[in-house]
Design a protein around this motif. Structure first.
Motif, PDB file in Angstrom:
ATOM      1  N   THR A  28       2.775   2.793  -1.239  1.00  0.00           N
ATOM      2  CA  THR A  28       1.702   2.726  -0.256  1.00  0.00           C
ATOM      3  C   THR A  28       1.331   1.259  -0.117  1.00  0.00           C
ATOM      4  O   THR A  28       0.958   0.614  -1.097  1.00  0.00           O
ATOM      5  N   PRO A  31      -1.373  -2.729   5.856  1.00  0.00           N
ATOM      6  CA  PRO A  31      -0.773  -2.986   7.166  1.00  0.00           C
ATOM      7  C   PRO A  31      -0.015  -4.315   7.232  1.00  0.00           C
ATOM      8  O   PRO A  31       1.046  -4.385   7.856  1.00  0.00           O
ATOM      9  N   ASP A  48       6.555   8.126  12.635  1.00  0.00           N
ATOM     10  CA  ASP A  48       5.184   8.489  12.989  1.00  0.00           C
ATOM     11  C   ASP A  48       5.083   9.999  12.846  1.00  0.00           C
ATOM     12  O   ASP A  48       5.763  10.742  13.546  1.00  0.00           O
ATOM     13  N   TYR A  87       9.719   3.921   6.846  1.00  0.00           N
ATOM     14  CA  TYR A  87       8.331   3.489   6.951  1.00  0.00           C
ATOM     15  C   TYR A  87       7.542   4.599   7.633  1.00  0.00           C
ATOM     16  O   TYR A  87       7.821   4.943   8.784  1.00  0.00           O
ATOM     17  N   TYR A  89       3.863   6.612   8.732  1.00  0.00           N
ATOM     18  CA  TYR A  89       2.421   6.507   8.986  1.00  0.00           C
ATOM     19  C   TYR A  89       1.925   7.703   9.793  1.00  0.00           C
ATOM     20  O   TYR A  89       2.709   8.403  10.442  1.00  0.00           O
ATOM     21  N   GLY A  93      -3.756   8.579   6.997  1.00  0.00           N
ATOM     22  CA  GLY A  93      -3.085   8.598   5.704  1.00  0.00           C
ATOM     23  C   GLY A  93      -2.895   9.957   5.060  1.00  0.00           C
ATOM     24  O   GLY A  93      -2.068  10.090   4.162  1.00  0.00           O
ATOM     25  N   SER A  96       0.605  11.495   6.225  1.00  0.00           N
ATOM     26  CA  SER A  96       1.724  10.670   5.764  1.00  0.00           C
ATOM     27  C   SER A  96       1.958  10.849   4.263  1.00  0.00           C
ATOM     28  O   SER A  96       3.094  10.817   3.812  1.00  0.00           O
ATOM     29  N   GLU A 113       4.667   3.889   2.761  1.00  0.00           N
ATOM     30  CA  GLU A 113       3.590   4.567   3.486  1.00  0.00           C
ATOM     31  C   GLU A 113       2.541   3.538   3.883  1.00  0.00           C
ATOM     32  O   GLU A 113       2.124   2.704   3.064  1.00  0.00           O
ATOM     33  N   LEU A 114       2.104   3.605   5.132  1.00  0.00           N
ATOM     34  CA  LEU A 114       1.081   2.697   5.649  1.00  0.00           C
ATOM     35  C   LEU A 114      -0.290   3.128   5.140  1.00  0.00           C
ATOM     36  O   LEU A 114      -0.785   4.197   5.496  1.00  0.00           O
ATOM     37  N   GLY A 117      -3.226   4.318   7.515  1.00  0.00           N
ATOM     38  CA  GLY A 117      -2.624   4.832   8.734  1.00  0.00           C
ATOM     39  C   GLY A 117      -2.802   3.932   9.959  1.00  0.00           C
ATOM     40  O   GLY A 117      -3.097   2.745   9.864  1.00  0.00           O
ATOM     41  N   TRP A 121      -4.175   0.057  10.778  1.00  0.00           N
ATOM     42  CA  TRP A 121      -3.213  -0.824  11.451  1.00  0.00           C
ATOM     43  C   TRP A 121      -3.872  -1.459  12.679  1.00  0.00           C
ATOM     44  O   TRP A 121      -3.820  -2.675  12.872  1.00  0.00           O
TER      45      TRP A 121
END
Length: 131
Positions: A28, A31, A48, A87, A89, A93, A96, A113-114, A117, A121
């Motif tokens: 995790t 961004p 996505d 990657y 997102y 979160g 994901s 993982e972004l 989320g 970002w």
């Protein structure tokens, strides 16, 4: 008494080893790190996991939409390369995290993982695509 102790010890080791394995496959990241890794990766696999409506409103450039809440997540994920970084997102979160766990179960070896989320970002000023 000794038997109970050894059983507890063995159970604890197994539990902790499973937790560690998850963390080794899923990272995790903020961004900024997410953006940097995408930029440095040739043809990055950006996933996505939001709904089609959310995706169509705005998403990261070159992202592929595979709705976590849909019925074809496993089938569509099979089109990705399991040995390349992926990657992932969603909006904030929650989805994901679940999608990353499932990707790990499906054999993906390196998952990013972004953190926070798409909301985080966007808040931090990173670029996205509006359709």
């Amino acid at each position: 008494m000794k038997k109970s102790f050894y059983l507890f010890l063995l159970s604890s080791i197994l539990f902790l080893s499973c937790q560690k394995q998850y963390s080794q496959n899923t990272n995790t990241v903020s961004p900024d790190v997410f953006a940097s890794k995408i930029e440095k990766t040739a043809k990055p696999q950006i996933l996505d996991v939001r709904t089609a409506e959310e995706f169509n409103a705005e998403h990261l450039a070159n992202a592929k939409n595979i709705d976590w809440l849909g019925t074809e997540f496993d089938t569509k994920s099979a089109t990705l390369d399991k040995n390349k970084d992926v990657y992932v997102y969603c909006r904030s979160g929650a989805r994901s995290k679940k999608a990353c766990a499932r990707l790990k179960e499906l054999g993906f070896t390196s998952i990013y993982e972004l953190d926070g989320g798409f909301v985080k970002w966007s808040t931090e000023g990173h670029a996205s695509t509006k359709e």
